[in-house]
Design an enzyme around this catalytic site. Structure first.
Site, PDB file in Angstrom:
ATOM      1  N   CYS A   1       0.827  -1.207   0.000  1.00  0.00           N
ATOM      2  CA  CYS A   1       0.000   0.000   0.000  1.00  0.00           C
ATOM      3  C   CYS A   1       0.870   1.269   0.000  1.00  0.00           C
ATOM      4  CB  CYS A   1      -0.990  -0.026   1.154  1.00  0.00           C
ATOM      5  SG  CYS A   1      -2.289   1.225   0.975  1.00  0.00           S
TER       6      CYS A   1
ATOM      7  N   HIS B   1      -4.130  -4.586  -0.307  1.00  0.00           N
ATOM      8  CA  HIS B   1      -3.831  -5.077   1.041  1.00  0.00           C
ATOM      9  C   HIS B   1      -3.911  -6.603   1.039  1.00  0.00           C
ATOM     10  CE1 HIS B   1      -3.723  -1.267   3.239  1.00  0.00           C
ATOM     11  NE2 HIS B   1      -4.621  -0.863   2.363  1.00  0.00           N
TER      12      HIS B   1
ATOM     13  N   GLU C   1      -3.231  -8.594   3.362  1.00  0.00           N
ATOM     14  CA  GLU C   1      -3.745  -9.054   4.659  1.00  0.00           C
ATOM     15  C   GLU C   1      -5.262  -8.954   4.749  1.00  0.00           C
ATOM     16  OE1 GLU C   1      -3.414  -4.640   5.182  1.00  0.00           O
ATOM     17  OE2 GLU C   1      -2.311  -6.192   4.075  1.00  0.00           O
TER      18      GLU C   1
END
Length: 198
Positions: A77, A180, A182
């Site tokens: 990011c 992202h 995650e």
């Protein structure tokens, strides 16, 4: 395996630590140069504002350190944007690992396109690279960003929102993902586990 996650006063770091933990890796959040230098792999995540982040890195000489690292390195990011040459966000000179400019999304039609770009979108035109091993065709990943890296010969995968931009970049030992991982389900987990294998 020793994983250093670079601490530089940005948001979203904890969720990356949890994602690595789910993959069986205990990473250390640190801004200690020696710990970063001696790690097997380095992760550079974050959400925040480019010029503030760069000031923090420069104050601790981490800007110089990052450019000298030889181990596999993953920006996420804001981490991707800071690895580029320049960001339009507060006219910020970045780290210059990728000779790529970061620009602000300007919607041609505010009814159709909102800024920031938030939500699931496809990675397209995937190149043959260990980071992208065994991913499905045009996998979906989760984005939250108002600025984007332009396409270049270092683009490993692109995404279309308003126009095409670099979803993933790669140069030498440096990899970077705008989305992202995650927060991107099984695809994000696969991207992180592929990085851990590099």
């Amino acid at each position: 395996m020793k994983i250093a996650v670079i601490k530089y006063n940005s948001g979203n770091v904890q969720s990356v630590l949890y994602a690595l933990e789910r993959l069986g890796v205990q990473a250390e959040l640190t801004d200690d140069a020696e710990k970063i230098r001696s790690a097997d792999k380095v992760v550079f995540p974050g959400q925040g504002e480019a010029s503030t982040a760069m000031k923090y890195l420069k104050k601790r000489n981490l800007d110089t350190l990052i450019g000298d690292l030889k181990q596999p390195f993953l920006g996420v990011c804001l981490g991707l944007q800071l690895l580029c040459e320049h960001s339009e966000e507060n006219d910020t000179k970045c780290l210059g690992i990728f000779p790529v400019k970061v620009k602000k999304f300007v919607p041609e039609n505010s009814q159709e396109f909102k800024v920031p770009h938030v939500g699931w979108n496809e990675l397209e035109d995937l190149k043959n690279n260990p980071l992208l091993a065994d991913l499905p065709a045009n996998p979906f990943v989760y984005y939250v960003h108002s600025y984007y890296a332009e396409l270049s010969n270092l683009t490993l995968a692109s995404t279309h929102y308003i126009h095409d931009f670099s979803g993933i970049l790669h140069r030498d030992n440096y990899y970077a993902i705008q989305a992202h991982p995650e927060k991107s389900g099984l695809v994000g987990e696969k991207l992180l586990s592929n990085f851990l294998r590099i």
